[in-house]
Design a protein around this motif. Structure first.
Motif, PDB file in Angstrom:
ATOM      1  N   LEU A  14      12.024 -15.556   5.378  1.00  0.00           N
ATOM      2  CA  LEU A  14      10.918 -15.497   6.328  1.00  0.00           C
ATOM      3  C   LEU A  14      10.001 -16.680   6.073  1.00  0.00           C
ATOM      4  CD1 LEU A  14      10.092 -11.678   6.347  1.00  0.00           C
ATOM      5  CD2 LEU A  14      11.763 -12.964   7.697  1.00  0.00           C
ATOM      6  N   ASN A  20       5.655 -14.826   3.976  1.00  0.00           N
ATOM      7  CA  ASN A  20       6.209 -16.162   3.763  1.00  0.00           C
ATOM      8  C   ASN A  20       7.030 -16.234   2.477  1.00  0.00           C
ATOM      9  OD1 ASN A  20       6.493 -18.980   4.365  1.00  0.00           O
ATOM     10  ND2 ASN A  20       5.066 -19.374   2.699  1.00  0.00           N
ATOM     11  N   TYR A  56       8.609 -11.590  13.280  1.00  0.00           N
ATOM     12  CA  TYR A  56       9.304 -12.818  12.891  1.00  0.00           C
ATOM     13  C   TYR A  56      10.486 -12.994  13.832  1.00  0.00           C
ATOM     14  CZ  TYR A  56       6.577 -13.103   8.643  1.00  0.00           C
ATOM     15  OH  TYR A  56       5.536 -13.226   7.756  1.00  0.00           O
ATOM     16  N   ARG A  67      16.985 -18.318   9.068  1.00  0.00           N
ATOM     17  CA  ARG A  67      15.534 -18.366   8.881  1.00  0.00           C
ATOM     18  C   ARG A  67      14.829 -17.707  10.061  1.00  0.00           C
ATOM     19  NH1 ARG A  67      11.977 -21.635   5.862  1.00  0.00           N
ATOM     20  NH2 ARG A  67      13.780 -22.699   5.000  1.00  0.00           N
ATOM     21  N   TYR A  68      13.757 -16.983   9.743  1.00  0.00           N
ATOM     22  CA  TYR A  68      12.923 -16.339  10.753  1.00  0.00           C
ATOM     23  C   TYR A  68      11.507 -16.845  10.597  1.00  0.00           C
ATOM     24  CZ  TYR A  68      16.712 -13.127  11.689  1.00  0.00           C
ATOM     25  OH  TYR A  68      17.943 -12.605  12.049  1.00  0.00           O
ATOM     26  N   PHE A  70       7.372 -16.843  11.579  1.00  0.00           N
ATOM     27  CA  PHE A  70       6.282 -15.933  11.924  1.00  0.00           C
ATOM     28  C   PHE A  70       5.815 -16.212  13.345  1.00  0.00           C
ATOM     29  CE2 PHE A  70       1.583 -15.195  11.838  1.00  0.00           C
ATOM     30  CZ  PHE A  70       1.635 -13.819  11.812  1.00  0.00           C
TER      31      PHE A  70
END
Length: 75
Positions: A14, A20, A56, A67-68, A70
């Motif tokens: 994240l 994070n 996310y 990957r995600y 925010f």
């Protein structure tokens, strides 16, 4: 899927926001993840809980890892 037809786990990270850097394991690469964080309340009986919800979204631009990012605009 593996040779037995079972879904394979992948590690995702994240990026940004309150989670994070958090790494988690996923199946099927969902487009959106919801992360909740409990909030303190002033309810003396403790019968109700409140959680902040953070969204996310999968970042398709990143090819090196799952990957995600925010999404601060989502409620």
């Amino acid at each position: 899927m593996d040779e037995n037809g079972a879904a394979e786990w992948e590690t995702a990270v994240l990026d940004g926001g309150p989670a994070n850097g958090l790494r988690l394991r996923l199946i099927d690469r969902p487009n959106v993840l919801q992360v909740s964080c409990p909030c303190e309340t002033e309810n003396p009986a403790g019968e109700m809980g409140v959680a902040a919800v953070h969204i996310y979204r999968r970042d398709l631009r990143v090819k090196s890892e799952l990957r995600y990012g925010f999404d601060g605009a989502s409620p």
